[in-house]
Design a protein around this motif. Sequence first.
Motif, PDB file in Angstrom:
ATOM      1  N   GLU A 204      80.002  26.815  -3.429  1.00 14.65           N
ATOM      2  CA  GLU A 204      79.906  25.560  -4.180  1.00 14.65           C
ATOM      3  C   GLU A 204      80.335  25.729  -5.639  1.00 14.65           C
ATOM      4  O   GLU A 204      80.694  24.764  -6.291  1.00 14.65           O
ATOM      5  CB  GLU A 204      78.462  25.029  -4.138  1.00 14.65           C
ATOM      6  CG  GLU A 204      77.930  24.780  -2.743  1.00 14.65           C
ATOM      7  CD  GLU A 204      78.699  23.686  -2.016  1.00 14.65           C
ATOM      8  OE1 GLU A 204      78.985  22.646  -2.640  1.00 14.65           O
ATOM      9  OE2 GLU A 204      79.017  23.892  -0.828  1.00 14.65           O
ATOM     10  N   THR A 205      80.254  26.940  -6.140  1.00 17.04           N
ATOM     11  CA  THR A 205      80.607  27.224  -7.532  1.00 17.04           C
ATOM     12  C   THR A 205      82.002  27.830  -7.577  1.00 17.04           C
ATOM     13  O   THR A 205      82.294  28.749  -6.806  1.00 17.04           O
ATOM     14  CB  THR A 205      79.594  28.206  -8.154  1.00 17.04           C
ATOM     15  OG1 THR A 205      78.283  27.643  -8.055  1.00 17.04           O
ATOM     16  CG2 THR A 205      79.921  28.487  -9.605  1.00 17.04           C
ATOM     17  N   PRO A 206      82.871  27.335  -8.450  1.00 17.37           N
ATOM     18  CA  PRO A 206      84.196  27.954  -8.569  1.00 17.37           C
ATOM     19  C   PRO A 206      84.073  29.448  -8.871  1.00 17.37           C
ATOM     20  O   PRO A 206      83.273  29.865  -9.718  1.00 17.37           O
ATOM     21  CB  PRO A 206      84.844  27.205  -9.735  1.00 17.37           C
ATOM     22  CG  PRO A 206      84.112  25.900  -9.816  1.00 17.37           C
ATOM     23  CD  PRO A 206      82.708  26.206  -9.372  1.00 17.37           C
ATOM     24  N   LEU A 207      84.840  30.246  -8.166  1.00 13.26           N
ATOM     25  CA  LEU A 207      84.795  31.694  -8.313  1.00 13.26           C
ATOM     26  C   LEU A 207      85.024  32.124  -9.763  1.00 13.26           C
ATOM     27  O   LEU A 207      84.322  32.999 -10.279  1.00 13.26           O
ATOM     28  CB  LEU A 207      85.829  32.336  -7.382  1.00 13.26           C
ATOM     29  CG  LEU A 207      85.824  33.846  -7.260  1.00 13.26           C
ATOM     30  CD1 LEU A 207      84.464  34.375  -6.839  1.00 13.26           C
ATOM     31  CD2 LEU A 207      86.891  34.282  -6.272  1.00 13.26           C
ATOM     32  N   ASP A 208      85.969  31.493 -10.432  1.00 12.49           N
ATOM     33  CA  ASP A 208      86.261  31.853 -11.822  1.00 12.49           C
ATOM     34  C   ASP A 208      85.048  31.645 -12.731  1.00 12.49           C
ATOM     35  O   ASP A 208      84.805  32.439 -13.645  1.00 12.49           O
ATOM     36  CB  ASP A 208      87.451  31.061 -12.361  1.00 12.49           C
ATOM     37  CG  ASP A 208      88.775  31.490 -11.763  1.00 12.49           C
ATOM     38  OD1 ASP A 208      88.794  32.419 -10.933  1.00 12.49           O
ATOM     39  OD2 ASP A 208      89.800  30.885 -12.124  1.00 12.49           O
ATOM     40  N   GLU A 209      84.266  30.604 -12.483  1.00 12.38           N
ATOM     41  CA  GLU A 209      83.065  30.351 -13.285  1.00 12.38           C
ATOM     42  C   GLU A 209      82.069  31.498 -13.121  1.00 12.38           C
ATOM     43  O   GLU A 209      81.500  31.993 -14.101  1.00 12.38           O
ATOM     44  CB  GLU A 209      82.409  29.030 -12.882  1.00 12.38           C
ATOM     45  CG  GLU A 209      81.126  28.739 -13.633  1.00 12.38           C
ATOM     46  CD  GLU A 209      80.456  27.436 -13.226  1.00 12.38           C
ATOM     47  OE1 GLU A 209      79.259  27.281 -13.535  1.00 12.38           O
ATOM     48  OE2 GLU A 209      81.115  26.561 -12.617  1.00 12.38           O
ATOM     49  N   SER A 210      81.869  31.926 -11.893  1.00  9.42           N
ATOM     50  CA  SER A 210      80.943  33.034 -11.627  1.00  9.42           C
ATOM     51  C   SER A 210      81.441  34.324 -12.271  1.00  9.42           C
ATOM     52  O   SER A 210      80.670  35.061 -12.902  1.00  9.42           O
ATOM     53  CB  SER A 210      80.783  33.251 -10.123  1.00  9.42           C
ATOM     54  OG  SER A 210      80.322  32.087  -9.490  1.00  9.42           O
ATOM     55  N   LEU A 211      82.723  34.608 -12.112  1.00 10.47           N
ATOM     56  CA  LEU A 211      83.290  35.837 -12.677  1.00 10.47           C
ATOM     57  C   LEU A 211      83.207  35.846 -14.195  1.00 10.47           C
ATOM     58  O   LEU A 211      82.901  36.877 -14.802  1.00 10.47           O
ATOM     59  CB  LEU A 211      84.746  36.001 -12.216  1.00 10.47           C
ATOM     60  CG  LEU A 211      84.942  36.206 -10.715  1.00 10.47           C
ATOM     61  CD1 LEU A 211      86.423  36.146 -10.371  1.00 10.47           C
ATOM     62  CD2 LEU A 211      84.310  37.506 -10.248  1.00 10.47           C
ATOM     63  N   GLU A 212      83.459  34.702 -14.825  1.00 11.85           N
ATOM     64  CA  GLU A 212      83.376  34.617 -16.285  1.00 11.85           C
ATOM     65  C   GLU A 212      81.940  34.812 -16.761  1.00 11.85           C
ATOM     66  O   GLU A 212      81.700  35.475 -17.772  1.00 11.85           O
ATOM     67  CB  GLU A 212      83.953  33.287 -16.770  1.00 11.85           C
ATOM     68  CG  GLU A 212      85.465  33.246 -16.639  1.00 11.85           C
ATOM     69  CD  GLU A 212      86.069  31.859 -16.840  1.00 11.85           C
ATOM     70  OE1 GLU A 212      85.311  30.888 -17.080  1.00 11.85           O
ATOM     71  OE2 GLU A 212      87.307  31.752 -16.761  1.00 11.85           O
ATOM     72  N   ALA A 213      80.973  34.263 -16.019  1.00 10.66           N
ATOM     73  CA  ALA A 213      79.565  34.449 -16.383  1.00 10.66           C
ATOM     74  C   ALA A 213      79.165  35.917 -16.265  1.00 10.66           C
ATOM     75  O   ALA A 213      78.484  36.462 -17.143  1.00 10.66           O
ATOM     76  CB  ALA A 213      78.675  33.579 -15.505  1.00 10.66           C
ATOM     77  N   LEU A 214      79.587  36.573 -15.194  1.00  5.84           N
ATOM     78  CA  LEU A 214      79.272  37.997 -15.013  1.00  5.84           C
ATOM     79  C   LEU A 214      79.916  38.846 -16.108  1.00  5.84           C
ATOM     80  O   LEU A 214      79.319  39.798 -16.604  1.00  5.84           O
ATOM     81  CB  LEU A 214      79.707  38.461 -13.625  1.00  5.84           C
ATOM     82  CG  LEU A 214      78.909  37.843 -12.468  1.00  5.84           C
ATOM     83  CD1 LEU A 214      79.573  38.156 -11.140  1.00  5.84           C
ATOM     84  CD2 LEU A 214      77.463  38.302 -12.486  1.00  5.84           C
ATOM     85  N   ASP A 215      81.139  38.495 -16.491  1.00  6.13           N
ATOM     86  CA  ASP A 215      81.819  39.192 -17.579  1.00  6.13           C
ATOM     87  C   ASP A 215      81.028  39.043 -18.878  1.00  6.13           C
ATOM     88  O   ASP A 215      80.856  40.015 -19.623  1.00  6.13           O
ATOM     89  CB  ASP A 215      83.238  38.637 -17.726  1.00  6.13           C
ATOM     90  CG  ASP A 215      84.069  39.415 -18.724  1.00  6.13           C
ATOM     91  OD1 ASP A 215      84.371  40.593 -18.450  1.00  6.13           O
ATOM     92  OD2 ASP A 215      84.407  38.840 -19.777  1.00  6.13           O
ATOM     93  N   THR A 216      80.523  37.860 -19.142  1.00  2.00           N
ATOM     94  CA  THR A 216      79.698  37.607 -20.329  1.00  2.00           C
ATOM     95  C   THR A 216      78.446  38.482 -20.301  1.00  2.00           C
ATOM     96  O   THR A 216      78.057  39.067 -21.321  1.00  2.00           O
ATOM     97  CB  THR A 216      79.297  36.114 -20.402  1.00  2.00           C
ATOM     98  OG1 THR A 216      80.485  35.327 -20.549  1.00  2.00           O
ATOM     99  CG2 THR A 216      78.332  35.836 -21.542  1.00  2.00           C
ATOM    100  N   ILE A 217      77.828  38.585 -19.139  1.00  2.00           N
ATOM    101  CA  ILE A 217      76.603  39.381 -18.994  1.00  2.00           C
ATOM    102  C   ILE A 217      76.878  40.860 -19.263  1.00  2.00           C
ATOM    103  O   ILE A 217      76.124  41.522 -19.974  1.00  2.00           O
ATOM    104  CB  ILE A 217      75.981  39.151 -17.592  1.00  2.00           C
ATOM    105  CG1 ILE A 217      75.419  37.730 -17.530  1.00  2.00           C
ATOM    106  CG2 ILE A 217      74.937  40.195 -17.265  1.00  2.00           C
ATOM    107  CD1 ILE A 217      75.082  37.245 -16.136  1.00  2.00           C
ATOM    108  N   VAL A 218      77.982  41.375 -18.723  1.00  2.00           N
ATOM    109  CA  VAL A 218      78.324  42.782 -18.953  1.00  2.00           C
ATOM    110  C   VAL A 218      78.685  43.008 -20.424  1.00  2.00           C
ATOM    111  O   VAL A 218      78.197  43.952 -21.049  1.00  2.00           O
ATOM    112  CB  VAL A 218      79.464  43.241 -18.017  1.00  2.00           C
ATOM    113  CG1 VAL A 218      79.990  44.610 -18.424  1.00  2.00           C
ATOM    114  CG2 VAL A 218      78.983  43.261 -16.574  1.00  2.00           C
ATOM    115  N   LYS A 219      79.510  42.154 -20.971  1.00  2.00           N
ATOM    116  CA  LYS A 219      79.928  42.330 -22.371  1.00  2.00           C
ATOM    117  C   LYS A 219      78.769  42.176 -23.353  1.00  2.00           C
ATOM    118  O   LYS A 219      78.796  42.748 -24.438  1.00  2.00           O
ATOM    119  CB  LYS A 219      81.058  41.370 -22.705  1.00  2.00           C
ATOM    120  CG  LYS A 219      82.363  41.827 -22.055  1.00  2.00           C
ATOM    121  CD  LYS A 219      83.521  40.940 -22.386  1.00  2.00           C
ATOM    122  CE  LYS A 219      84.783  41.528 -21.746  1.00  2.00           C
ATOM    123  NZ  LYS A 219      85.881  40.585 -21.708  1.00  2.00           N
ATOM    124  N   SER A 220      77.732  41.432 -22.963  1.00  2.00           N
ATOM    125  CA  SER A 220      76.562  41.276 -23.828  1.00  2.00           C
ATOM    126  C   SER A 220      75.615  42.467 -23.708  1.00  2.00           C
ATOM    127  O   SER A 220      74.646  42.565 -24.469  1.00  2.00           O
ATOM    128  CB  SER A 220      75.809  39.990 -23.481  1.00  2.00           C
ATOM    129  OG  SER A 220      75.148  40.129 -22.229  1.00  2.00           O
TER     130      SER A 220
END
Length: 176
Positions: free
Chosen positions: A77-93
């Motif tokens: 239901e969630t666009p894959l790019d949205e999930s990947l960008e959120a995970l990238d934010t979590i790792v970079k933070s």
Amino acid sequence: VPLLADLLKRDGRWLKAQGSAGRSRCIVATKAVDKVGPNPWNQGASRKHLLDAIDASLKRLQTDHVDLYQLHMDDRETPLDESLEALDTIVKSGRARYVGVSNFLAYRLARALGRSDVLRLTRFVSTQPRYSLLFREIERELLPLAAEEGVAVIPNNLLAGGLLTGKYRTDTNPEA
């Protein structure tokens, strides 16, 4: 280590009590996507839920980061790019060192890896599929993909829910 897993599910007092030296000897992993509240945004792999879920896990575990943050399942239901960008934010933070998936089909993992590469986002480093003598489907596509892409495989459900242990017998009825 079931006792350790039980302790960490309840709260992070044990982990915190180990101090930084003890923490460095542990690998802490947590997952997101499952429903954790009554609202529609309390589940899935949306940016809001993933960010809220990692913060809740860190608070519960009383730590500033986890070693592995996994998507427990594929959220179509969630666009894959949205999930990947959120995970990238979590790792970079710094809230997670690595990200992985659980219960993804090979083609969806391949797509996610490709999108991560194209968008220059953090890649999944692990997959946690169901795998046992009774469920070997991952051997055809997922295992070769993981080997080719350098993705670690963390098998799950190795004893098929107890079926391979002799826990269930044909001469007795299952427990209620």
